[in-house]
Design an enzyme around this catalytic site. Structure first.
Site, mmCIF file in Angstrom:
data_model
loop_
_atom_site.group_PDB
_atom_site.id
_atom_site.type_symbol
_atom_site.label_atom_id
_atom_site.label_comp_id
_atom_site.label_asym_id
_atom_site.label_seq_id
_atom_site.Cartn_x
_atom_site.Cartn_y
_atom_site.Cartn_z
ATOM 1 N N ASP A 182 7.811 109.800 60.761
ATOM 2 C CA ASP A 182 6.744 110.812 60.642
ATOM 3 C C ASP A 182 6.512 111.458 62.011
ATOM 4 O O ASP A 182 7.051 111.023 63.024
ATOM 5 C CB ASP A 182 5.447 110.181 60.107
ATOM 6 N N HIS A 492 14.871 107.031 56.876
ATOM 7 C CA HIS A 492 13.622 107.750 56.582
ATOM 8 C C HIS A 492 13.162 108.352 57.907
ATOM 9 O O HIS A 492 12.346 107.773 58.640
ATOM 10 C CB HIS A 492 12.596 106.763 56.023
ATOM 11 N N ASP A 536 19.692 101.829 51.904
ATOM 12 C CA ASP A 536 19.984 102.964 52.786
ATOM 13 C C ASP A 536 19.756 104.269 52.029
ATOM 14 O O ASP A 536 20.687 104.994 51.699
ATOM 15 C CB ASP A 536 21.424 102.878 53.303
ATOM 16 N N GLU A 545 13.012 103.170 57.646
ATOM 17 C CA GLU A 545 12.427 104.136 58.586
ATOM 18 C C GLU A 545 12.875 103.785 60.013
ATOM 19 O O GLU A 545 13.470 102.730 60.250
ATOM 20 C CB GLU A 545 10.881 104.119 58.496
HETATM 21 O O1 9MR Z 1 5.122 99.027 61.588
HETATM 22 C C1 9MR Z 1 3.961 99.161 60.780
HETATM 23 C C2 9MR Z 1 3.909 98.011 59.798
HETATM 24 O O2 9MR Z 1 3.724 96.784 60.490
HETATM 25 C C3 9MR Z 1 2.772 98.226 58.801
HETATM 26 O O3 9MR Z 1 2.841 97.208 57.812
HETATM 27 C C4 9MR Z 1 2.930 99.604 58.153
HETATM 28 C C5 9MR Z 1 1.828 99.926 57.156
HETATM 29 O O4 9MR Z 1 0.606 100.037 57.795
HETATM 30 O O5 9MR Z 1 2.935 100.617 59.153
HETATM 31 C C6 9MR Z 1 4.015 100.508 60.052
HETATM 32 O O6 9MR Z 1 3.911 101.519 61.003
HETATM 33 C C7 9MR Z 1 4.119 102.857 60.567
HETATM 34 C C8 9MR Z 1 2.945 103.670 61.063
HETATM 35 O O7 9MR Z 1 1.793 103.269 60.405
HETATM 36 C C9 9MR Z 1 3.173 105.177 60.885
HETATM 37 N N1 9MR Z 1 4.428 105.601 61.457
HETATM 38 C C10 9MR Z 1 5.563 104.870 60.911
HETATM 39 C C11 9MR Z 1 5.407 103.389 61.201
HETATM 40 C C12 9MR Z 1 6.643 102.614 60.748
HETATM 41 O O8 9MR Z 1 6.789 102.612 59.369
#
Ligand code: 9MR
Length: 568
Positions: A182, A492, A536, A545
């Site tokens: 994102d 992602h 994938d 991601e």
């Molecule tokens: O790495 C984060 C993971 O530990 C959490 O479970 C998840 C849901 O809250 O979020 C992950 O972090 C994301 C972040 O919130 C937004 N940018 C992408 C991150 C990786 O997926």
């Protein structure tokens, strides 16, 4: 030619044809799992065979010659992947070259190298990925090649969301890296990731020399890793409020579609302000300020002063958690326990200023030395403190330094025990969101143990774990984009999805198997097993991601291995 000789040659060619027809060439088999990049000559060299039974293997060089013969060992069934596992070891093969492993009735492995500097390219790419994540500037062809793109998200006039504590006005907060797939920018994760990579610079200031990454700052006579980290640090600095508190994140209210950065279409806000972001700020600014003193005394002094201001704000606001306001649905990095954030900030402020009040804080508020199993990015904040304190243990009272060292080695030893027991020789107990970073953080702990003790077993442990990332895992994928024979193709990651180029942007460690599969409504997983809970496919935000705090430990580990193995 005499008739006799003619018949002799004819017979010989018949025998050869027969030999060849008896032994058809082996095909590449996905059942053989190994580090698809390779091994240093002096490393432990292991591979895994799954769901097949075989007795022997051989290693074949580029000329088709057998250079090593070995026996496979039965490692039993691994419940976590549901596979029957055998393992092979060819550590004694040390001659540089390109090889494959062959197993009769199974097939041949992907090719791999044995060479000095075997991870140099992967290391450089894993740092360069941050350049590709830069907000507010274009990626020029000279530096980004076919991944060139226009400027995205200038972030020079971001309105304050009411959760920031301000009701009107705008903040100019350009630069920094996009967090992940994102386009958000989140202070807690920015501080954690930058802090982890600063450890490499502290230990090996010359690890990434100037002009090794081909980024815009290359040629300025400063480490390219420093240059890349400064791009983030200078953004982080813009997020501090006048009272010392730090805003939590800069994002739109919702995630955008899979569009290029320059096609951004959502307004971005300054959202939240809380204890975790403020302490992350204090810690990383003090750490960077300390390490940057001689290169830029002015920048360094300002960073440390602003870190102290943040610390004071946190003391006045000890328990201000962040969670998304009702109208916001981007990432949270939410936390309710701040003792570890205080600990990291106090550790860095002590090392940066030498002031006793910070040392006293550490002495009065020790942190447990253990490995937390879920949401471990929260745990790694604490690790950042330990790693800085250990590196600077000469500045600590002996009664504090000695237990820190022995606790760290105890933790590392417990990982080695797990590595030996596990059929794949990895130490993960749980496959959560970003499990690959958990693997790499364990490798980081082992590297630090090696640095403390000089004991080769820790370095070997870090390598065995690192092999997992590059293919010695239950999916067979090489989890670093742009690398390996079974590469990740559909991360992602918005730019990779939207740029019209088949190959994803290189150098990203993807999240990896995630038993919780928070995206299962959008993604059909093809295995029930935790170690195989990976797809994938682009929609898989929970397993495929990319993220800055997943790459950061890869940068540290690959950098550490390069420094310690390049001549072996
Ligand atoms: O790495 C984060 C993971 O530990 C959490 O479970 C998840 C849901 O809250 O979020 C992950 O972090 C994301 C972040 O919130 C937004 N940018 C992408 C991150 C990786 O997926």
């Amino acid at each position: 030619m005499t008739i006799k000789r003619y018949f002799f040659l004819a017979l010989l060619s018949l025998i050869c044809v027969q030999c060849e027809s008896e032994k058809p060439p082996l095909e590449t088999s996905d059942s053989i799992r190994l580090n698809q990049i390779g091994y240093y000559p002096g490393s432990v060299k292991e591979f895994i065979l799954v769901d097949q039974t075989a007795g022997e293997f051989r290693v074949i060089d580029g000329q088709g010659e057998v250079v090593f013969n070995g026996e496979l060992q039965d490692r039993g069934t691994w419940d976590t992947s549901g596979e029957r596992v055998m393992s092979g070891d060819f550590t004694d093969l040390k001659t540089p070259g390109t090889y494959t492993i062959e197993i009769d009735s199974v097939g041949t492995s992907y090719p791999f190298s044995i060479e000095k500097k075997v991870f140099e390219k992967a290391l450089n790419a894993s740092i360069k990925s941050y350049y590709f994540q830069r907000a507010s500037m274009p990626i020029e062809e000279t530096f980004g090649g076919m991944y060139k793109r226009a400027t995205g998200h200038p972030d020079t006039a971001c309105a304050y969301h009411p959760s920031s504590g301000r009701k009107k006005g705008q903040l100019s907060s350009p630069g920094g890296w996009y967090d992940a797939g994102d386009y958000g920018k989140y202070i807690v994760n920015a501080a954690l990731s930058t802090g982890q990579m600063l450890h490499l610079l502290e230990q090996y200031p010359e690890a990434i020399p100037d002009a090794s990454l081909n980024i815009p700052e290359s040629g300025n006579e400063q480490s390219d890793l420093w240059d890349e980290l400064l791009y983030e640090l200078n953004w982080i600095r813009t997020m501090q409020d006048r009272d010392g508190g730090v805003y939590h994140k800069l994002t739109a209210k919702n995630f955008s579609g899979f569009i290029m950065p320059e096609a951004y279409d959502l307004e971005r806000f300054i959202i939240g302000k809380g204890t975790a972001a403020t302490l992350g700020y204090a810690a990383v600014m003090a750490q960077a300020g300390r390490l940057y003193t001689s290169a830029d005394p002015v920048w360094s002094a300002e960073a440390i002063i602003s870190a102290e201001k943040a610390w004071k704000w946190a003391l006045r606001n000890r328990n201000v958690p962040f969670s998304n306001p009702e109208d916001v649905s981007t990432g949270q990095y939410d936390d309710t326990v701040f003792s570890d954030d205080f600990y990291w900030a106090a550790a860095e402020l002590y090392l940066a200023t030498g002031e006793r009040k910070y040392l006293k804080y550490l002495e009065k508020n020790p942190q447990p030395y253990q490995h937390q199993l879920t949401n471990s990015w929260k745990f790694f904040v604490r690790n950042n403190a330990f790693h800085s304190l250990l590196e600077n243990r000469d500045k600590l009272p002996k009664k504090m330094a000695d237990p820190l060292v022995s606790d760290h080695l105890k933790l590392a030893d417990s990982l080695l025990v797990k590595i030996d027991k596990n059929p794949y020789h990895v130490a993960l107990d749980r496959y959560e969101w970003g499990s690959n970073s958990d693997v790499l953080n364990q490798a980081m702990i082992l590297c630090v143990a090696h640095r403390l003790s000089g004991d080769e077993k820790y370095l070997a442990g870090a390598e065995r774990i690192n092999d997992y990332i590059f293919g010695k895992n239950a999916t067979g994928y090489c989890f670093l984009t742009g690398f390996g024979s079974k590469p990740v193709m559909f991360p992602h990651h918005r730019p990779s999805g939207a740029d019209g180029i088949a190959d994803p942007v290189p150098g990203f460690v993807i999240g990896g198997p995630n038993h919780d599969r928070q995206d299962q409504h959008e993604v059909e997983y093809n295995s029930e097993h935790p170690a195989k809970a990976y797809m994938d496919v682009e929609p898989s935000f929970a397993s495929n991601e990319v993220c800055i705090n997943w790459n950061a430990p890869a940068v540290f580990v690959l950098g550490y291995l390069e420094q310690n193995r390049k001549n072996q």
